[in-house]
Design an enzyme around this catalytic site. Sequence first.
Site, PDB file in Angstrom:
ATOM      1  N   PRO A  43       0.830  -1.216   0.000  1.00 42.52           N
ATOM      2  CA  PRO A  43       0.000   0.000   0.000  1.00 42.52           C
ATOM      3  C   PRO A  43       0.853   1.250   0.000  1.00 42.52           C
ATOM      4  O   PRO A  43       1.822   1.355   0.746  1.00 42.52           O
ATOM      5  CB  PRO A  43      -0.793  -0.125   1.305  1.00 42.52           C
ATOM      6  CG  PRO A  43       0.019  -1.024   2.181  1.00 42.52           C
ATOM      7  CD  PRO A  43       0.706  -1.978   1.245  1.00 42.52           C
ATOM      8  N   GLY A 101       6.602  -2.025  -3.091  1.00 43.16           N
ATOM      9  CA  GLY A 101       5.945  -0.735  -3.217  1.00 43.16           C
ATOM     10  C   GLY A 101       6.627   0.128  -4.257  1.00 43.16           C
ATOM     11  O   GLY A 101       6.274   0.112  -5.445  1.00 43.16           O
ATOM     12  N   ARG A 102       7.669   0.839  -3.816  1.00 42.43           N
ATOM     13  CA  ARG A 102       8.324   1.792  -4.717  1.00 42.43           C
ATOM     14  C   ARG A 102       8.873   1.128  -5.975  1.00 42.43           C
ATOM     15  O   ARG A 102       8.862   1.711  -7.058  1.00 42.43           O
ATOM     16  CB  ARG A 102       9.412   2.553  -3.956  1.00 42.43           C
ATOM     17  CG  ARG A 102       8.821   3.472  -2.890  1.00 42.43           C
ATOM     18  CD  ARG A 102       9.869   3.994  -1.953  1.00 42.43           C
ATOM     19  NE  ARG A 102      10.484   2.918  -1.163  1.00 42.43           N
ATOM     20  CZ  ARG A 102      11.456   3.090  -0.297  1.00 42.43           C
ATOM     21  NH1 ARG A 102      11.933   4.308  -0.104  1.00 42.43           N
ATOM     22  NH2 ARG A 102      11.946   2.075   0.381  1.00 42.43           N
ATOM     23  N   ASP A 124      12.486  -2.308   0.213  1.00 37.56           N
ATOM     24  CA  ASP A 124      13.652  -2.228  -0.665  1.00 37.56           C
ATOM     25  C   ASP A 124      13.767  -3.339  -1.704  1.00 37.56           C
ATOM     26  O   ASP A 124      14.851  -3.545  -2.248  1.00 37.56           O
ATOM     27  CB  ASP A 124      14.955  -2.186   0.164  1.00 37.56           C
ATOM     28  CG  ASP A 124      14.860  -1.213   1.329  1.00 37.56           C
ATOM     29  OD1 ASP A 124      14.287  -0.134   1.131  1.00 37.56           O
ATOM     30  OD2 ASP A 124      15.338  -1.541   2.439  1.00 37.56           O
ATOM     31  N   CYS A 167       2.366   3.834   9.678  1.00 29.65           N
ATOM     32  CA  CYS A 167       2.540   5.176   9.114  1.00 29.65           C
ATOM     33  C   CYS A 167       3.243   6.092  10.115  1.00 29.65           C
ATOM     34  O   CYS A 167       2.822   6.200  11.269  1.00 29.65           O
ATOM     35  CB  CYS A 167       1.191   5.768   8.716  1.00 29.65           C
ATOM     36  SG  CYS A 167       1.388   7.439   8.062  1.00 29.65           S
TER      37      CYS A 167
END
Length: 357
Positions: free
Chosen positions: A20, A229-230, A207, A105
């Site tokens: 997410p 994610g990224r 990562d 978060c």
Amino acid sequence: MSRSFKIRDIEINPPLILSPMAGVTDVSFRRLIKGLGGVGLTVSEFISVEGLTRSNPKSKRQMRFYPDERPFAAQIFGGRPERMRMAAEMAEEVGADMLDVNCGCPAPKVVKHGGGSGLLKDHPRLETILREIKKTITIPLTVKIRAGFFDHTINAVETAKLAEDCGAEHIALHGRTKEQGYRGLANWDLVRQIKEVVKVPVSGSGDVTTIEGALARFAETGCDGVLIGRGAMANPWIFRQIEDTMQGREVFQPTLEDKRQLLLEYFDLLRADMPEAPAINRMKQLAGQFTRGLQGGALFRTAVYHSHSVDEILGRISEYFEAIEAGRPYFGEGAATEIVEAPELDSCEAASVAVQT
Ligand SMILES: Cc1cc2nc3c(=O)[nH]c(=O)nc-3n(C[C@H](O)[C@H](O)[C@H](O)COP(=O)(O)O)c2cc1C
């Protein structure tokens, strides 16, 4: 190597999860990535329970998903047990396959109200929230946690055990502390440690940007799933490529045409879902990551960043791909001379500014 895992009776196959990302993994982005293959589970952006339970239109929009995304987890955040319970019930009502509680978060606005990574340093509150939710929903409850709140209070193993005791059926760990933010590297050894002490499936996050990285994390930690994610913004085919490798298939390599089509498809999905200005901003966001490493990518990124209308963006995409396909150097027609660096995408902080808690 080929394996899937189950969250209760829901098969996560392949064991790869689109992590997410607030402000990124909305319904359009998830559909785009899911359509490319290799994603076993999609998760919503974190959704404010305060917004959701007060019928805030943004929060309600964030709860939407396409049937072809399934299995789909709705992720909620907040610090008040009653609101968390109500929001969890709403997620079940709209048909989410599972309910994920955000315990990671780091944004001050979220932590201040006890939510996100604030739950890592307030286990009694976390316990109350999870037990309240568990009483209400029948779909599986899952949690996404961080390594700990401060660098000197790493407690991921305790948090994972507590979550399991409260009925969580999947633990995902992003192995950085709240204090660490996005600095340094994620600690995957904590994933291994959690896997050793809980019975429910455990996945790791942080990562993973290559096939080799994903396979190494599975092998080193024994984890059930890997979140990306990224890395999915820089290479949207990464899930499919990892799955290809796990299945012993030839690894899919996108052509230039695939890349062009991907950008166009994303723009279409965005424009069907939101007004022009935010759609253009989302395009710029993806272009910022996607162009890393592409031939002439910096100039293309710059040209897209300086575009202000749908037609301009479409024009830049055509110019770029036509030039590269024809073997011509791309000079960034329409671009300003100053190169725009690809910004680091590094938190739910910016997205949470708009959040009401
Ligand atoms: C822009 C951005 C937004 C994020 N938003 C969320 C979120 O809403 N919920 C969540 O659990 N994690 C969120 N994360 C954390 C990611 O899911 C993931 O755990 C982290 O980025 C490390 O994984 P990666 O290196 O594969 O990106 C966010 C990360 C980024 C970069």
